[in-house]
Design a protein around this motif. Structure first.
Motif, mmCIF file in Angstrom:
data_model
loop_
_atom_site.group_PDB
_atom_site.id
_atom_site.type_symbol
_atom_site.label_atom_id
_atom_site.label_comp_id
_atom_site.label_asym_id
_atom_site.label_seq_id
_atom_site.Cartn_x
_atom_site.Cartn_y
_atom_site.Cartn_z
ATOM 1 N N GLU A 23 0.903 -1.182 0.000
ATOM 2 C CA GLU A 23 -0.045 -0.056 0.021
ATOM 3 C C GLU A 23 0.735 1.074 0.054
ATOM 4 O OE1 GLU A 23 -2.438 -0.420 3.376
ATOM 5 O OE2 GLU A 23 -3.834 -1.779 2.413
ATOM 6 N N VAL A 26 2.324 1.840 -3.702
ATOM 7 C CA VAL A 26 1.222 2.205 -4.435
ATOM 8 C C VAL A 26 0.884 3.571 -4.370
ATOM 9 C CG1 VAL A 26 -0.907 1.810 -5.277
ATOM 10 C CG2 VAL A 26 0.425 -0.245 -5.014
ATOM 11 N N THR A 27 0.711 3.989 -2.802
ATOM 12 C CA THR A 27 0.327 5.375 -2.559
ATOM 13 C C THR A 27 1.658 6.272 -3.001
ATOM 14 O OG1 THR A 27 -0.924 4.536 -0.864
ATOM 15 C CG2 THR A 27 -0.250 6.776 -0.475
ATOM 16 N N SER A 29 3.644 5.809 -5.371
ATOM 17 C CA SER A 29 3.628 5.888 -6.693
ATOM 18 C C SER A 29 2.398 7.083 -7.312
ATOM 19 C CB SER A 29 3.138 4.496 -7.486
ATOM 20 O OG SER A 29 4.407 3.524 -7.289
ATOM 21 N N VAL A 30 1.373 6.870 -6.708
ATOM 22 C CA VAL A 30 0.228 7.655 -7.209
ATOM 23 C C VAL A 30 0.647 9.298 -7.105
ATOM 24 C CG1 VAL A 30 -2.240 8.451 -6.747
ATOM 25 C CG2 VAL A 30 -1.640 6.046 -7.025
ATOM 26 N N PHE A 31 1.064 9.435 -5.582
ATOM 27 C CA PHE A 31 1.534 10.712 -5.432
ATOM 28 C C PHE A 31 2.591 11.210 -6.062
ATOM 29 C CE2 PHE A 31 -0.630 10.379 -1.219
ATOM 30 C CZ PHE A 31 -1.701 11.232 -1.441
ATOM 31 N N PHE A 33 3.375 10.490 -9.368
ATOM 32 C CA PHE A 33 2.711 10.765 -10.745
ATOM 33 C C PHE A 33 1.972 11.966 -10.511
ATOM 34 C CE2 PHE A 33 -0.890 10.422 -13.591
ATOM 35 C CZ PHE A 33 -0.284 10.445 -14.665
ATOM 36 N N LEU A 34 1.326 12.299 -9.604
ATOM 37 C CA LEU A 34 0.526 13.662 -9.402
ATOM 38 C C LEU A 34 1.506 14.798 -9.201
ATOM 39 C CD1 LEU A 34 -2.572 12.450 -7.261
ATOM 40 C CD2 LEU A 34 -2.344 12.828 -9.708
ATOM 41 N N TYR A 35 2.450 14.589 -8.624
ATOM 42 C CA TYR A 35 3.440 15.611 -8.600
ATOM 43 C C TYR A 35 4.141 15.983 -9.775
ATOM 44 C CZ TYR A 35 7.249 18.756 -6.969
ATOM 45 O OH TYR A 35 8.293 19.553 -6.975
ATOM 46 N N TRP A 71 11.127 7.329 -2.236
ATOM 47 C CA TRP A 71 11.089 6.056 -3.310
ATOM 48 C C TRP A 71 12.217 4.909 -2.629
ATOM 49 C CZ3 TRP A 71 8.242 3.974 -6.290
ATOM 50 C CH2 TRP A 71 7.089 4.908 -7.044
#
Length: 166
Positions: A23, A26-27, A29-31, A33-35, A71
């Motif tokens: 989790e 993945v979290t 990864s999402v943040f 990508f958004l940044y 990361w």
């Protein structure tokens, strides 16, 4: 667990919770990508303001540094979590957790070993993301005032100008 003799069929659950590292991975990864999308818009649309306002590149560098560190942490945690999942789902550990297989006249054999190729690749990509963000941090650092101050002092020294001691 398959039925054997007088025992009934039932579901055995793995011991331990292996969801937290996945989790977190993945979290992050999402943040990230958004940044990245936000930074891309800033770089492309507001590049002139990005270079004029002195604090924006510094904030960008600090956020990039935080993502670089996260990361590394996320890839390491997911690697450890994946190792734990591999140990928990290894056929020998599953057979040893079945009470039916502990009987004297029981003959239990393991099926196939699970395939973790794609999961291993996800850990590899996590470390690749760490190296990518670390390399990107260097380029973002070159946009900051910190880098430009060092460069201007070196250029002054090369020209033989005296340094300000103020």
């Amino acid at each position: 667990m398959p039925p054997c003799g007088e025992t009934e069929r039932r579901i055995l659950h793995l011991s331990g919770d292996f969801s937290a590292p996945a989790e977190f991975f993945v979290t992050l990864s999402v943040f990230a990508f958004l940044y990245s999308m936000f930074a891309l818009v800033i770089y492309l649309v507001f590049h002139e303001r990005y270079t004029q306002i002195r604090r924006v590149p510094i904030v960008d560098f600090c956020v990039t540094g935080v993502f670089t560190f996260l990361w590394l942490v996320a890839a390491s945690a997911w690697g450890k979590g994946l190792t734990d999942v591999k140990l928990a789902t290894h056929p020998s550990s599953i057979l040893s957790s079945m009470p039916v297989c502990q009987l004297e006249n029981a003959s239990c054999s393991a099926g196939v070993t699970p395939f973790y190729g794609l999961a291993n690749i996800s850990v590899l990509f996590g470390f690749l993301n760490f190296f990518t963000w670390a390399a990107n941090a260097w380029f973002v650092f070159k946009e900051t005032a910190w880098s430009k101050q060092v460069a201007s002092k070196e250029e002054s020294a090369e020209r033989g100008e005296a340094e300000d001691l103020q």
